[in-house]
Design a protein around this motif. Structure first.
Motif, short mmCIF file in Angstrom:
data_model
loop_
_atom_site.label_atom_id
_atom_site.label_comp_id
_atom_site.label_asym_id
_atom_site.label_seq_id
_atom_site.Cartn_x
_atom_site.Cartn_y
_atom_site.Cartn_z
N PRO A 251 53.74 -26.38 6.48
CA PRO A 251 54.05 -26.45 7.92
C PRO A 251 54.89 -25.24 8.34
O PRO A 251 55.88 -24.90 7.68
N PHE A 265 52.79 -24.24 13.63
CA PHE A 265 52.78 -25.67 13.94
C PHE A 265 53.59 -26.04 15.17
O PHE A 265 53.09 -26.68 16.09
N VAL A 317 50.63 -31.89 8.28
CA VAL A 317 51.64 -32.67 8.98
C VAL A 317 51.00 -33.92 9.59
O VAL A 317 50.01 -33.82 10.34
#
Length: 332
Positions: A251, A265, A317
């Protein structure tokens, strides 16, 4: 007879003089507008800085300054070359522009070193005081003022969101150019926020955009998440980081929202177009004879959480409705 001829000649000369004095008028008798010359220097090309420049020009247009009509813009990009950056600054000063816009810290420092006479505006600057561009934020002094891209809560909120989105994360990997003053300040603030959360940081410093991919790869296995600060060198090669992050499911948190739209992200950010627009309004005031020394340094007003849903999926995620309730979603 001689007196009469003299009178006729005098009258003719006065008529010709009157006709000549109207050369600055349009056919409708309106005075032709003077051309305003503005130089723009930008240290490197990437979407955030480009958006700031576009916002600046939009503000000028809304105020009646239109390129090709009553406005001439000389835009030059250093493409990350510091020698070129200084040469551009000196060229814009010698070209006798009415005003110079410097986008990013290195560009601003080069222009400020080159002139104390031409009004200078900056935008996309992390720390105007630390970069020695102004004497104070409220009363800049001299011929320089502008807008900073440092919202006081942006870095803190973005780092805090790591605990929300990746609760098991323990180490944050940071890639930055240690030769960029703005990036050094951002990384210092990010490391402080990381430590306050009880996390650890590991940094990789680079000097050119060609080193960014290797830097990202060097953090694989050492970092649970990436944090990309507002660093012009890294952001200009952001796709290199994103490719590694997607492949290794890491991430990636960013220092500004334009990077989220490109594939990182998430971030707490703002629109650089709006920041540039604010700077453009300052330029209008200066062109109307307001002194830069009397215009306080401006900052972003609106801060929002931006999440790229596609990047979340690619980087592993798991999102919930609760996580996204206050977010602006991109990448759907």
């Amino acid at each position: 007879m001689k007196k009469m001829l003299a009178g006729v000649l005098c009258g003719s000369l006065m008529l010709l003089s009157a006709c000549g004095s109207g050369s600055s008028e349009t056919g409708g008798g309106e005075k032709k507008e003077e051309m305003v010359k503005i130089g723009i220097t930008q240290v490197v090309e990437h979407p955030s800085l480009d958006a700031a420049r576009e916002g600046f020009i939009a503000a000028l247009k809304d105020a009646g300054y239109e390129e090709g009509k009553n406005l001439k813009i000389d835009y030059q990009n250093a493409q990350g070359d510091m020698n070129n950056n200084m040469s551009i600054a000196q060229n814009l000063v010698s070209s006798e522009n009415d005003l110079i816009l410097a986008i990013a810290t290195a560009s601003a420092q080069a222009v400020v070193q080159s002139t104390q006479d031409i009004p200078v505006l900056f935008t996309g600057i992390t720390d105007p005081l630390g970069a020695e561009l102004v004497q104070s934020l409220e009363n800049p002094g001299g011929n320089v003022t502008g807008t900073s891209d440092t919202h006081p809560d942006a870095i803190k909120n973005t780092i805090a969101s790591i605990k929300t989105f990746v609760p098991d994360a323990k180490t944050v990997g940071i890639i930055y150019n240690d030769g960029e003053p703005n990036s050094v300040v951002n990384v210092k603030n990010a490391k402080k926020a990381i430590e306050e959360l009880g996390l650890k940081s590991v940094e990789t410093a680079i000097s050119t955009s060609s080193e960014v991919k290797q830097a990202a790869e060097s953090l694989v296995g050492r970092a649970d998440v990436f944090y990309i600060p507002k660093d012009n060198t890294v952001v200009s090669a952001l796709e290199s980081v994103i490719n590694v992050a997607n492949e290794k499911k890491i991430p990636t948190f960013a220092g500004e929202s334009d990077s989220v739209e490109r594939g990182t992200f998430t971030s707490y950010g703002f629109e650089y177009h709006d920041l540039g627009y604010t700077t453009g309004k300052m330029a209008v005031d200066i062109l109307k004879d307001k002194s830069p020394s009397d215009i306080p340094v401006g900052f972003p007003e609106n801060l929002e959480l931006v999440v790229n849903k596609k990047a979340a999926e690619l980087q592993g995620v798991q999102l919930t409705e609760e996580m996204l309730k206050d977010a602006r979603i991109v990448g759907e």
